[in-house]
Design a protein around this motif. Structure first.
Motif, PDB file in Angstrom:
ATOM      1  N   HIS A  99      -1.380   0.410 -11.112  1.00 30.85           N
ATOM      2  CA  HIS A  99      -0.719   0.548  -9.819  1.00 30.85           C
ATOM      3  C   HIS A  99       0.099  -0.676  -9.460  1.00 30.85           C
ATOM      4  N   LEU A 154       2.062   4.434  -3.420  1.00 28.82           N
ATOM      5  CA  LEU A 154       2.165   5.896  -3.356  1.00 28.82           C
ATOM      6  C   LEU A 154       3.381   6.302  -4.183  1.00 28.82           C
ATOM      7  N   ASN A 161      -2.591   9.696   0.535  1.00 25.33           N
ATOM      8  CA  ASN A 161      -3.479   9.107  -0.472  1.00 25.33           C
ATOM      9  C   ASN A 161      -4.253  10.166  -1.236  1.00 25.33           C
ATOM     10  N   LYS A 162      -4.598  11.269  -0.587  1.00 27.04           N
ATOM     11  CA  LYS A 162      -5.237  12.369  -1.303  1.00 27.04           C
ATOM     12  C   LYS A 162      -4.266  12.989  -2.315  1.00 27.04           C
ATOM     13  N   GLN A 219      -1.833  11.390  -3.761  1.00 25.96           N
ATOM     14  CA  GLN A 219      -1.718  10.419  -4.851  1.00 25.96           C
ATOM     15  C   GLN A 219      -2.904  10.528  -5.804  1.00 25.96           C
ATOM     16  N   ARG A 220      -4.101  10.730  -5.264  1.00 30.63           N
ATOM     17  CA  ARG A 220      -5.285  10.851  -6.110  1.00 30.63           C
ATOM     18  C   ARG A 220      -5.189  12.080  -7.009  1.00 30.63           C
ATOM     19  N   THR A 241      -3.950   9.430   5.185  1.00 31.95           N
ATOM     20  CA  THR A 241      -5.037  10.056   4.422  1.00 31.95           C
ATOM     21  C   THR A 241      -4.499  11.170   3.527  1.00 31.95           C
ATOM     22  N   ARG A 299       0.841  -1.207   0.000  1.00 33.18           N
ATOM     23  CA  ARG A 299       0.000   0.000   0.000  1.00 33.18           C
ATOM     24  C   ARG A 299       0.870   1.249   0.000  1.00 33.18           C
TER      25      ARG A 299
END
Length: 291
Positions: free
Chosen positions: A178, A111, A163-164, A166-167, A160, A107
């Motif tokens: 990925h 990233l 991951n934001k 990365q989005r 969090t 996970r």
């Protein structure tokens, strides 16, 4: 050869000891006699809100403007040559700290911007993306400021935030599988551990349980370069570091990088840079010593 700094080297009470720190850039306390250039054994995200800074990561210079995120990964050679009226945040954390929250290492490997060898080391935010991240940033800062701060809460808020980011990055480019990003980063980590002694594609493909052809396909999709080019680029990077920042002779550098034949090393260097190692050292030494 190069000084490697830990999070503990930067005094602050806004920390999870040895694993995480979130400090206002303008209040950041640096180690006595901070040496430039240097390396970190942690990740760092710079979030500028005003001013600008000039950063050099492994000889790639970037001017960081307000509302820009700038990423520095462990092991990268970092030099900040200018910082003009800079305000913002410095967020630093170790891989071990992230694994407390994301106990599946894959996970973290997904990233992509955390090991930023093949993408831009910065992300410019617009009003929408800035708003999306600022809420998490404010919660993270509020928790860090507490006398009895929670490492668990900080870890989840950091994950969090990452991951934001990365989005946002994924929305700016053609989507890459990925699973191939994870495979590519495992390849890069394997190179980092072995590049001085292992230079063949067969070695890396075998350890990753791929055919050389499949490994090349993955590397081309993610980075645009072949696996062999990536191996040679890592050797070239280390050669540049040693030529600029050490007193080793060209022959000693070739030996340090596992080349038995100095002339072969010099030919490979010249093919890539269009100058000999000695000419490169002469042309670059003054520039980087005076930054």
């Amino acid at each position: 050869m190069f000084t490697v700094y830990n999070i503990e080297d930067f005094p602050s009470d806004r920390v999870v000891k040895g694993q995480f720190m979130m400090e206002r850039f303008e209040d950041l306390q640096r180690p006595p006699n901070l040496k430039w250039p240097h390396k970190h054994n942690f990740y760092e995200i710079l979030w500028l809100t005003s001013g600008k800074s000039t950063n050099v990561i492994d000889y790639h210079q970037t001017i960081v403007q307000p509302y820009t995120l700038f990423f520095i990964s462990p092991g990268q050679l970092h030099l900040m040559s200018r910082a003009d009226k800079v305000k913002g945040y410095s967020i630093t954390f170790t891989e071990e700290f992230l694994l407390l929250t994301a106990n599946n290492k894959e996970r973290l490997l997904a990233l992509s911007f955390l090991d930023n060898s093949y993408t831009a080391p910065y992300l410019k935010l617009n009003a929408t993306t800035r708003g999306e991240l600022e809420g998490v940033l404010q919660m993270l800062e509020a928790e860090v400021l507490l006398a009895e701060k929670s490492a668990v809460i900080i870890g989840h808020l950091l994950f969090t935030l990452l991951n934001k980011i990365q989005r946002i990055i994924d929305g700016k480019k053609t989507t890459t599988d990925h699973s191939n990003i994870i495979r590519f980063k495992k390849f890069r980590h394997l190179i980092e551990e072995n590049y001085k002694t292992e230079k063949t594609l067969a070695f890396y493909a075998g350890h990753l349980a791929f055919t050389p052809h499949r490994l090349n396909e993955i590397c081309k999709e993610v980075s645009g370069n072949t696996a062999g080019e990536i191996i040679r680029e890592r050797l070239l990077l280390e050669a540049k570091r040693l030529l600029i920042h050490s007193d080793l002779t060209v022959g000693e550098i070739a030996n340090e990088l596992g080349y038995e034949d100095i002339s072969y090393f010099s030919r490979q260097f010249r093919e890539k840079e269009s100058v000999t190692p000695s000419q490169y050292r002469k042309s670059m030494y003054q520039k980087y010593q005076n930054l």
